[in-house]
Design an enzyme around this catalytic site. Structure first.
Site, PDB file in Angstrom:
ATOM      1  N   ARG A 185       0.835  -1.209   0.000  1.00  0.00           N
ATOM      2  CA  ARG A 185       0.000   0.000   0.000  1.00  0.00           C
ATOM      3  C   ARG A 185       0.864   1.251   0.000  1.00  0.00           C
ATOM      4  O   ARG A 185       0.475   2.277   0.539  1.00  0.00           O
ATOM      5  CB  ARG A 185      -0.897  -0.001   1.216  1.00  0.00           C
ATOM      6  CG  ARG A 185      -0.131  -0.181   2.513  1.00  0.00           C
ATOM      7  CD  ARG A 185      -0.960   0.241   3.652  1.00  0.00           C
ATOM      8  NE  ARG A 185      -0.415  -0.255   4.904  1.00  0.00           N
ATOM      9  CZ  ARG A 185      -0.964  -0.009   6.055  1.00  0.00           C
ATOM     10  NH1 ARG A 185      -2.038   0.717   6.124  1.00  0.00           N
ATOM     11  NH2 ARG A 185      -0.429  -0.484   7.147  1.00  0.00           N
ATOM     12  N   ASP A 193      10.945  -7.373   7.860  1.00  0.00           N
ATOM     13  CA  ASP A 193      10.553  -6.429   6.802  1.00  0.00           C
ATOM     14  C   ASP A 193      10.303  -5.033   7.373  1.00  0.00           C
ATOM     15  O   ASP A 193      10.102  -4.086   6.621  1.00  0.00           O
ATOM     16  CB  ASP A 193       9.306  -6.927   6.054  1.00  0.00           C
ATOM     17  CG  ASP A 193       8.156  -7.230   6.990  1.00  0.00           C
ATOM     18  OD1 ASP A 193       8.340  -8.022   7.925  1.00  0.00           O
ATOM     19  OD2 ASP A 193       7.058  -6.669   6.805  1.00  0.00           O
TER      20      ASP A 193
END
Ligand code: AMP
Ligand code: MG
Length: 460
Positions: free
Chosen positions: A91, A246
């Site tokens: 996103r 991440d």
């Protein structure tokens, strides 16, 4: 009328398999919520005569500034210990990079629509997490912690569906030294893509650690950055909440503010994140989580080595030095909080004793340290005598102990007001938390029992 951003996009020049080129998805009705004029000036972005509405168009992704090369970055990552070989910007869209002096900075829109890496997600963000990240990251910067920054926040005019129903959509413009994550290296390592690893290594070194020549040296530098970073978090009572690989930036910046929070009452087992049922990323576990992530980082670099077996041995030895590195940083930071510039092992015990007392009596972490130069908590008179004998430096204490932090219950109140289109709470809070070493009695109070927020939301 265009927005003048002097782009120079080095990531977009990496091989195609590093990203997917795509533009942000337009939104219905962009409105500017916040614009960081100071940061814009500092990094050479000139809004010129643009109106707020025109600015909102750019930072909603409806209009692309000249020179932008929008893309979604791919990466992998261990999430709560389990490896996902492919994640990526689900996103977020990187618009491009600008150069300020020797440094490159990413300009990224977060909440800008679906990408090939969105999986089940809608590619959007709602207002709450956008305001939270804005406040948190700007407070962290003012506190002197390496962090991504917030340049702008816009409301999209489109609803976003979350657990509690439709919420107003929003987009944050994030500025970062880079978005290269431990998980970015893991992506190429998991595919045994040695050329990809080499290209990423070269890019990372040029960008963040120009003195580095070898993989071992990179491991060492990233380790040092993370030891320093996590020690700063600990000294401020900051809990990241999702220390997945991440969400660990190789640059050493704090990144991906999700269910993060500053601790109120001191307790080492404090966890805010609703999804972190095991407390894997609770306050006291953060150094361990960083160590574990760094081991994954080193593993990802192994395929680059000419002799992989030797590299495993080398890197293991290196990674095992992390606890000592971290402990030294921790001692330096907490020493400073007690006004001790050169703390020793006796001081370490002194700090531990104070923390134990705070834990046993549920004392507020920030306020206890902020007041310590003037007010000793009850029952610590004997401790105080030993501390005073060390001749603490009040100026050092004042620099190490903020008067005000962005408290979870206050962020929550600012979000609730924002949901009613009232951003005055947000603005007032932003003003105070970006001057964290100045007294702000109205904002410094710990939450009452009724005000306390037990969990930060997971539906970001
Ligand atoms: P996080 O733990 O929040 O950093 O996110 C983990 C992964 O999920 C990243 O790859 C994100 O891009 C992705 N993600 C999170 N929220 C969304 C969303 N609403 N839509 C698409 N992808 C998302
Ligand atoms: Mg993330």
């Amino acid at each position: 009328m265009t927005l003048s951003i002097p782009f120079d996009n080095s990531y977009a020049r990496l091989p195609d398999r590093f990203f997917t080129r795509l533009a942000p998805t337009p939104v219905s009705d962009p409105r500017l919520i916040a614009w960081n004029a100071q940061l814009a000036r500092d990094i050479g972005i000139d809004r010129g005569p643009l109106t707020d509405a025109q600015l909102a168009d750019f930072f909603a992704g409806n209009t692309l500034p000249d020179g932008a090369e929008p893309l979604a970055q791919v990466y992998a990552g261990h999430q709560f210990g389990g490896f996902s070989p492919q994640l990526g910007d689900g996103r977020a869209i990187l618009l491009g990079e600008i150069r300020t002096g020797a440094q490159r900075l990413d300009i990224q829109l977060k909440g800008s629509g679906r990408t090939p890496y969105s999986r089940m997600g809608d590619g959007r963000a709602w207002l709450g997490p956008v305001l939270r990240e804005y406040l948190m990251s700007e407070a962290m910067a003012a506190l002197g912690v390496p962090t991504t920054r917030a340049l702008a926040a816009v409301a999209t005019g489109d609803p976003v569906l979350r657990e509690d129903g439709p919420m107003p959509g929003a987009i944050l413009t994030r500025v970062a030294a880079s978005h290269i994550r431990v998980g970015t290296f893991q992506f190429f390592a998991a595919r045994a893509d040695r050329d990809g690893l080499r290209a990423l290594f070269d890019h990372t070194v040029a960008r963040h650690y120009p003195q580095v020549k070898t993989a071992a040296q990179l491991v060492e530098e990233v380790m040092k950055s993370q030891a320093a970073l996590v020690a700063q978090w600990m000294a401020l009572g900051f809990i990241h909440g999702v220390m997945n690989t991440d969400n660990m930036a190789v640059s050493g910046e704090t990144i991906d503010y999700g269910p993060c929070a500053f601790m109120d009452a001191y307790h080492p087992a404090t966890v805010f994140s609703f999804i972190d049922r095991q407390g894997r990323y609770g306050y006291a576990n953060q150094p361990r989580a960083a160590h574990w992530n760094l081991a994954q980082f080193a593993s990802a670099l192994v395929p680059m080595a000419p002799d992989e077996e030797a590299a495993v041995e080398d890197f293991t030895r290196l990674i095992n030095t992390f606890p000592d590195l971290y402990e030294a940083e921790w001692l330096r930071r907490f020493g400073a909080k007690l006004g001790l510039a050169d703390p020793n092992d006796t001081d370490r015990a002194l700090i531990a004793e104070l923390l134990k007392h705070m834990e046993d009596h549920g004392l507020d972490f920030t306020n206890t340290f902020a007041a310590l130069a003037d007010t000793i908590p009850d029952g610590l008179e004997d401790w105080a005598a030993r501390w005073q004998a060390r001749q603490p430096d009040p100026a050092l204490m004042a620099r190490a102990n903020p008067q005000v932090i962005p408290r979870t219950h206050r962020i929550e109140a600012a979000i609730q007001a924002g949901l009613q289109n009232d951003f005055k709470h947000f603005e007032a809070m932003l003003d105070v938390v970006t001057r964290p070493f100045e007294p702000a009695p109205d904002h410094a109070a710990a939450p009452t029992e009724a005000e306390r927020v037990a969990h930060t939301f997971c539906g970001t």
